[in-house]
Design a protein around this motif. Structure first.
Motif, PDB file in Angstrom:
ATOM      1  N   SER A 144      -1.361  -7.796   0.967  1.00 35.59           N
ATOM      2  CA  SER A 144      -0.833  -6.978   1.844  1.00 35.59           C
ATOM      3  C   SER A 144      -2.044  -5.959   1.898  1.00 35.59           C
ATOM      4  O   SER A 144      -2.126  -5.010   2.400  1.00 35.59           O
ATOM      5  CB  SER A 144       0.437  -6.379   1.368  1.00 35.59           C
ATOM      6  OG  SER A 144       0.374  -5.668   0.202  1.00 35.59           O
ATOM      7  N   GLY A 145      -2.880  -6.226   0.743  1.00 39.52           N
ATOM      8  CA  GLY A 145      -4.179  -5.108   0.712  1.00 39.52           C
ATOM      9  C   GLY A 145      -3.825  -4.171  -0.328  1.00 39.52           C
ATOM     10  O   GLY A 145      -4.537  -3.201  -0.669  1.00 39.52           O
ATOM     11  N   ARG A 146      -2.485  -4.091  -1.090  1.00 40.14           N
ATOM     12  CA  ARG A 146      -2.236  -3.111  -2.000  1.00 40.14           C
ATOM     13  C   ARG A 146      -2.625  -3.660  -3.382  1.00 40.14           C
ATOM     14  O   ARG A 146      -2.458  -4.734  -3.521  1.00 40.14           O
ATOM     15  CB  ARG A 146      -0.892  -2.882  -1.880  1.00 40.14           C
ATOM     16  CG  ARG A 146      -0.286  -1.973  -0.801  1.00 40.14           C
ATOM     17  CD  ARG A 146       1.035  -1.706  -0.602  1.00 40.14           C
ATOM     18  NE  ARG A 146       1.294  -0.741  -1.677  1.00 40.14           N
ATOM     19  CZ  ARG A 146       2.589  -0.742  -2.197  1.00 40.14           C
ATOM     20  NH1 ARG A 146       3.801  -1.247  -1.530  1.00 40.14           N
ATOM     21  NH2 ARG A 146       2.946   0.175  -3.316  1.00 40.14           N
ATOM     22  N   SER A 147      -3.013  -2.741  -4.323  1.00 40.18           N
ATOM     23  CA  SER A 147      -3.053  -3.527  -5.610  1.00 40.18           C
ATOM     24  C   SER A 147      -1.927  -3.505  -6.371  1.00 40.18           C
ATOM     25  O   SER A 147      -0.693  -3.323  -5.842  1.00 40.18           O
ATOM     26  CB  SER A 147      -3.999  -2.205  -6.268  1.00 40.18           C
ATOM     27  OG  SER A 147      -3.349  -0.971  -6.468  1.00 40.18           O
ATOM     28  N   GLY A 148      -1.946  -4.044  -7.382  1.00 39.90           N
ATOM     29  CA  GLY A 148      -0.712  -4.580  -8.203  1.00 39.90           C
ATOM     30  C   GLY A 148       0.160  -3.599  -8.644  1.00 39.90           C
ATOM     31  O   GLY A 148       1.520  -3.833  -8.886  1.00 39.90           O
ATOM     32  N   SER A 149      -0.115  -2.232  -8.875  1.00 38.55           N
ATOM     33  CA  SER A 149       0.927  -1.290  -9.317  1.00 38.55           C
ATOM     34  C   SER A 149       1.829  -0.722  -8.188  1.00 38.55           C
ATOM     35  O   SER A 149       1.252  -0.441  -7.023  1.00 38.55           O
ATOM     36  CB  SER A 149      -0.150  -0.136  -9.621  1.00 38.55           C
ATOM     37  OG  SER A 149       0.853   0.930  -9.980  1.00 38.55           O
ATOM     38  N   ASP A 150       3.029  -0.639  -8.077  1.00 34.81           N
ATOM     39  CA  ASP A 150       4.035  -0.126  -7.483  1.00 34.81           C
ATOM     40  C   ASP A 150       3.891   1.458  -7.049  1.00 34.81           C
ATOM     41  O   ASP A 150       4.173   1.858  -6.145  1.00 34.81           O
ATOM     42  CB  ASP A 150       5.370  -0.327  -8.007  1.00 34.81           C
ATOM     43  CG  ASP A 150       5.880  -1.593  -7.724  1.00 34.81           C
ATOM     44  OD1 ASP A 150       5.396  -2.455  -7.124  1.00 34.81           O
ATOM     45  OD2 ASP A 150       6.671  -2.094  -8.716  1.00 34.81           O
ATOM     46  N   THR A 151       2.998   2.030  -8.028  1.00 36.11           N
ATOM     47  CA  THR A 151       2.987   3.495  -7.957  1.00 36.11           C
ATOM     48  C   THR A 151       1.467   3.686  -7.188  1.00 36.11           C
ATOM     49  O   THR A 151       1.156   4.979  -7.145  1.00 36.11           O
ATOM     50  CB  THR A 151       2.884   4.224  -9.383  1.00 36.11           C
ATOM     51  OG1 THR A 151       2.082   3.394 -10.355  1.00 36.11           O
ATOM     52  CG2 THR A 151       4.345   3.920 -10.031  1.00 36.11           C
ATOM     53  N   THR A 152       0.685   2.940  -6.663  1.00 36.32           N
ATOM     54  CA  THR A 152      -0.455   3.060  -6.220  1.00 36.32           C
ATOM     55  C   THR A 152      -0.446   4.307  -4.865  1.00 36.32           C
ATOM     56  O   THR A 152      -1.000   5.206  -4.939  1.00 36.32           O
ATOM     57  CB  THR A 152      -1.309   2.200  -5.699  1.00 36.32           C
ATOM     58  OG1 THR A 152      -1.399   1.207  -6.862  1.00 36.32           O
ATOM     59  CG2 THR A 152      -2.735   2.226  -5.422  1.00 36.32           C
ATOM     60  N   GLU A 153       0.344   3.702  -4.051  1.00 36.25           N
ATOM     61  CA  GLU A 153       0.585   4.650  -2.967  1.00 36.25           C
ATOM     62  C   GLU A 153       1.206   5.928  -3.084  1.00 36.25           C
ATOM     63  O   GLU A 153       0.643   7.161  -2.635  1.00 36.25           O
ATOM     64  CB  GLU A 153       1.552   3.900  -1.820  1.00 36.25           C
ATOM     65  CG  GLU A 153       1.534   4.798  -0.490  1.00 36.25           C
ATOM     66  CD  GLU A 153       2.432   3.880   0.637  1.00 36.25           C
ATOM     67  OE1 GLU A 153       2.661   4.624   1.503  1.00 36.25           O
ATOM     68  OE2 GLU A 153       3.062   2.611   0.157  1.00 36.25           O
ATOM     69  N   ALA A 154       2.226   6.192  -4.000  1.00 34.12           N
ATOM     70  CA  ALA A 154       2.798   7.505  -4.341  1.00 34.12           C
ATOM     71  C   ALA A 154       1.767   8.276  -5.181  1.00 34.12           C
ATOM     72  O   ALA A 154       1.662   9.497  -5.091  1.00 34.12           O
ATOM     73  CB  ALA A 154       3.982   7.208  -5.135  1.00 34.12           C
ATOM     74  N   GLY A 155       0.810   7.566  -5.894  1.00 42.25           N
ATOM     75  CA  GLY A 155      -0.189   8.275  -6.673  1.00 42.25           C
ATOM     76  C   GLY A 155      -1.051   8.793  -6.112  1.00 42.25           C
ATOM     77  O   GLY A 155      -1.805   9.789  -6.087  1.00 42.25           O
TER      78      GLY A 155
END
Length: 78
Positions: free
Chosen positions: A4-15
């Motif tokens: 999806s293009g997101r890194s592994g951490s679930d908090t990346t977007e919120a961070g």
């Protein structure tokens, strides 16, 4: 990075919202609210960061009581 293009951490977007809030608080608030409205719900760590970003954004925009309520929600979520 995932498919999806997101890194592994679930908090990346919120961070990222915590970075964005200082330069574009209205955008950060909008994104935080969208993140919190997702179904199924985001993980609690991500929700806590989104509430924190929303609280800071509201403070920056002059909505102190609403900002404080969001920051309390962030603390409760954490």
């Amino acid at each position: 990075m995932s498919e999806s293009g997101r890194s592994g951490s679930d908090t990346t977007e919120a961070g990222y919202l915590l970075v964005l809030v200082h330069s574009r608080p209205a955008d950060a608030l909008s994104r935080a609210r969208a993140l919190l409205a997702r179904r199924p719900a985001v993980p609690v760590a991500e929700a806590a960061l989104a509430h924190q970003a929303a609280g800071i954004a509201l403070r920056e925009l002059g909505h102190f009581d609403d900002g404080l309520a969001e920051l309390r929600q962030a603390l409760w979520s954490a």
